[in-house]
Design an enzyme around this catalytic site. Structure first.
Site, PDB file in Angstrom:
ATOM      1  N   HIS A  97       0.893  -1.281  -0.036  1.00 51.18           N
ATOM      2  CA  HIS A  97      -0.119  -0.079  -0.069  1.00 51.18           C
ATOM      3  C   HIS A  97       1.052   1.340  -0.103  1.00 51.18           C
ATOM      4  O   HIS A  97       1.917   1.314   0.532  1.00 51.18           O
ATOM      5  CB  HIS A  97      -0.907   0.059   1.100  1.00 51.18           C
ATOM      6  CG  HIS A  97      -2.185   0.888   1.058  1.00 51.18           C
ATOM      7  ND1 HIS A  97      -3.143   0.444   0.511  1.00 51.18           N
ATOM      8  CD2 HIS A  97      -2.139   2.081   1.486  1.00 51.18           C
ATOM      9  CE1 HIS A  97      -4.349   1.203   0.495  1.00 51.18           C
ATOM     10  NE2 HIS A  97      -3.571   2.540   1.394  1.00 51.18           N
ATOM     11  N   LYS A 120      -7.833  -1.412   7.073  1.00 53.54           N
ATOM     12  CA  LYS A 120      -8.166  -2.304   5.921  1.00 53.54           C
ATOM     13  C   LYS A 120      -7.193  -3.492   5.624  1.00 53.54           C
ATOM     14  O   LYS A 120      -7.493  -4.674   5.312  1.00 53.54           O
ATOM     15  CB  LYS A 120      -8.557  -1.403   4.870  1.00 53.54           C
ATOM     16  CG  LYS A 120      -7.525  -0.486   4.080  1.00 53.54           C
ATOM     17  CD  LYS A 120      -8.094   0.106   2.914  1.00 53.54           C
ATOM     18  CE  LYS A 120      -7.107   1.363   2.675  1.00 53.54           C
ATOM     19  NZ  LYS A 120      -7.405   2.599   3.263  1.00 53.54           N
ATOM     20  N   ARG A 169     -13.023  12.286   4.934  1.00 55.74           N
ATOM     21  CA  ARG A 169     -11.662  13.074   5.039  1.00 55.74           C
ATOM     22  C   ARG A 169     -11.478  14.033   3.808  1.00 55.74           C
ATOM     23  O   ARG A 169     -10.940  14.943   3.889  1.00 55.74           O
ATOM     24  CB  ARG A 169     -10.379  12.257   5.279  1.00 55.74           C
ATOM     25  CG  ARG A 169     -10.557  11.624   7.039  1.00 55.74           C
ATOM     26  CD  ARG A 169      -9.572  10.467   7.100  1.00 55.74           C
ATOM     27  NE  ARG A 169      -8.218  10.849   6.788  1.00 55.74           N
ATOM     28  CZ  ARG A 169      -7.587   9.973   6.207  1.00 55.74           C
ATOM     29  NH1 ARG A 169      -7.968   8.706   6.014  1.00 55.74           N
ATOM     30  NH2 ARG A 169      -6.188  10.556   5.943  1.00 55.74           N
ATOM     31  N   ASP A 173     -13.568   2.587   7.522  1.00 58.06           N
ATOM     32  CA  ASP A 173     -12.721   3.331   6.596  1.00 58.06           C
ATOM     33  C   ASP A 173     -13.234   3.750   5.405  1.00 58.06           C
ATOM     34  O   ASP A 173     -13.040   4.882   4.859  1.00 58.06           O
ATOM     35  CB  ASP A 173     -11.417   2.466   6.251  1.00 58.06           C
ATOM     36  CG  ASP A 173     -10.372   3.165   5.468  1.00 58.06           C
ATOM     37  OD1 ASP A 173      -9.802   4.243   5.891  1.00 58.06           O
ATOM     38  OD2 ASP A 173     -10.018   2.555   4.376  1.00 58.06           O
ATOM     39  N   SER A 209      -6.086   4.460   8.889  1.00 61.43           N
ATOM     40  CA  SER A 209      -7.127   4.310   7.479  1.00 61.43           C
ATOM     41  C   SER A 209      -6.401   2.828   6.859  1.00 61.43           C
ATOM     42  O   SER A 209      -7.080   1.958   6.505  1.00 61.43           O
ATOM     43  CB  SER A 209      -6.955   5.263   6.744  1.00 61.43           C
ATOM     44  OG  SER A 209      -7.418   5.201   5.179  1.00 61.43           O
TER      45      SER A 209
HETATM   46  N1  URA Z   1      -4.028   5.657   1.734  1.00 57.76           N
HETATM   47  C1  URA Z   1      -5.171   5.254   2.450  1.00 57.76           C
HETATM   48  O1  URA Z   1      -5.681   4.259   2.463  1.00 57.76           O
HETATM   49  N2  URA Z   1      -5.711   6.049   3.352  1.00 57.76           N
HETATM   50  C2  URA Z   1      -5.130   7.426   3.625  1.00 57.76           C
HETATM   51  O2  URA Z   1      -5.228   7.983   4.484  1.00 57.76           O
HETATM   52  C3  URA Z   1      -3.854   7.685   2.952  1.00 57.76           C
HETATM   53  C4  URA Z   1      -3.699   6.735   1.910  1.00 57.76           C
END
Ligand code: URA
Length: 434
Positions: free
Chosen positions: A82, A187, A168, A161, A183
């Protein structure tokens, strides 16, 4: 418990308890707490931060807001990747097929565009027919069959999320270490993985502008992973100019296709290979990182990563032919060139402004309910360090509506800095945490 009291306490810099954070997450996910109260709480968190205890409690409540998958019936060490968000950052679509082609099962839960940054789900959905709203059963079945599946946060996985992320995005509360860390990790920890590779971006196009903040964010996420018994490794990488040349959803998919066919930009290829190598190594496919690097390169070079991506596109309802015939992808109707005002060297390309301009043209959202335009965006013609002449093309804007175009073009023109001296070369991979 009253939501307003918790907002007041967070605003006053007090630490909230596990139960109080659970109350906020559960109440917002079920719809009992309205957007306006959650927005106020997010803003209070943005300004006051969170203690480690609060961050763990928030992440675990968000993770528990939906199903927490176990994938132990799927053989192998499951590894995901990620990014904290960048401009032109399409590495997930390249490193995931490379790692999967090398034998790593990759269950990938991604996000949509956030602020000025793009999102993997929006990019994938620009491929005609591609679906990211699979059920858990479909996700599991595809992972077993192909070793790679892309989905989003849903009502089943990390619904907290899904809602908080969208809120957000439109309330100016993205750039916060605890909100980004919770966040991402909620996940990722809900999807049943064993290990995770993080790409923490730093620079003018990232949410973290300073390396010290990027390091704190990386450490926060590695710490959450460790507490939940997962191997997490974070690369801190430069985001002081867009990655690759393409910014905008379908345009980025075209660049992904070129990169998977060995004709991609050097920076994008290099970072994608390093991320894939780390996934392969954490996935215990090779005993050393150097062997993992070699395997990642082989899987890119022999075309198996590209074939894997096409299989996944087909399995998720997309048209794989669109990856070879770009006229099958959404295409913009208009194009405008941005020219260099003078001769010299490109000394900076302010990535955040390029991202904002693309968002303005329709590549991202200004309100939660906005529908994005997959065709629009920017293709850079130059990167930092290159020599330009007066009047040479710096980039091309691809648009479908004239609305906001002039404003976007002005922003992009100002994003390029041209100077008399060649700038010093910057490192792409700055640090490894974990
Ligand atoms: N990626 C995410 O999943 N959440 C964030 O807050 C920023 C980048």
């Amino acid at each position: 418990m009253r939501t307003v009291d918790l907002i007041l306490r967070k605003r006053g810099g007090e630490e909230l308890s596990v139960e109080e954070l659970q109350y906020l997450v559960t109440g917002y996910t079920s719809g009992d707490i309205p957007d306006y109260q959650m927005s106020a709480f997010l803003m209070a968190t943005y300004f006051n931060g969170m203690t480690d205890r609060e961050l763990s409690a928030l992440t675990e409540s968000m993770m528990q807001s939906g199903e927490v998958l176990t994938l132990s019936d799927i053989p192998g060490v499951k590894v995901d990747k990620h990014s904290t968000g960048g401009v032109g950052d399409k590495t997930s679509l390249i490193c995931a097929p490379i790692a999967a082609a090398a034998g790593v099962p990759v269950p990938m839960i991604s996000g949509r565009g956030l602020g000025h940054t793009g999102g993997t789900l929006d990019k994938l959905e620009s491929i005609p027919g591609f679906r990211t709203d699979l059920t858990v059963e479909q996700f599991r079945a595809q992972l077993l069959e192909l070793g790679l599946c892309f989905i989003g946060q849903s009502e089943e996985i990390s619904p907290a999320d899904k809602r908080l992320y969208a809120l957000r995005d439109v309330t100016g509360t993205v750039e916060s270490i605890p909100l980004i860390a919770s966040s991402i990790m909620s996940k990722k920890m809900a999807e049943g993985i064993d290990a995770l590779v993080l790409d923490v971006k730093v620079g003018n196009g990232a949410f973290m502008k300073k390396q010290v903040d990027a390091r704190r964010l990386a450490q926060a996420m590695v710490g959450i992973g460790r507490r939940l018994d997962k191997r997490v490794q974070a690369l801190i990488t430069d985001m002081n100019q867009p990655l690759g040349y393409a910014i905008g959803n379908a345009l980025e998919v075209m660049e992904v296709s070129q990169t998977l066919q060995k004709a991609g930009p050097a920076d994008l290829t290099r970072l994608s290979l390093e991320l894939a190598a780390r996934m392969i190594y954490l996935g215990k496919i090779t005993p050393t990182l150097d062997e993992a690097r070699k395997l990642a390169e082989d899987k890119l070079m022999d075309g198996s990563a590209y074939r894997k991506f096409k299989q996944v596109v087909q399995a998720q309802g997309g048209n794989p032919q669109a990856l070879d015939r770009f006229e099958l992808l959404p295409n913009a109707s208009g194009m405008r060139e941005i020219l260099s005002p003078r001769a010299g060297f490109v000394s900076a390309i302010m990535a955040e402004d390029i991202g904002r301009a693309s968002q303005m043209m329709g590549a991202g959202r200004a309100r939660k309910e906005d529908v994005i335009d997959p065709a629009v965006g920017v293709i850079l013609e130059v990167k930092v360090g290159e020599k330009v002449e007066a009047g040479s093309v710096l980039c091309r804007l691809y648009y479908t509506a004239e609305e906001n175009l002039d404003e976007a073009a002005d922003l992009i023109e100002d994003a390029f800095r041209i100077s008399g001296a060649r700038p010093e070369e910057r490192e792409l991979i700055l640090e490894v945490v974990g």
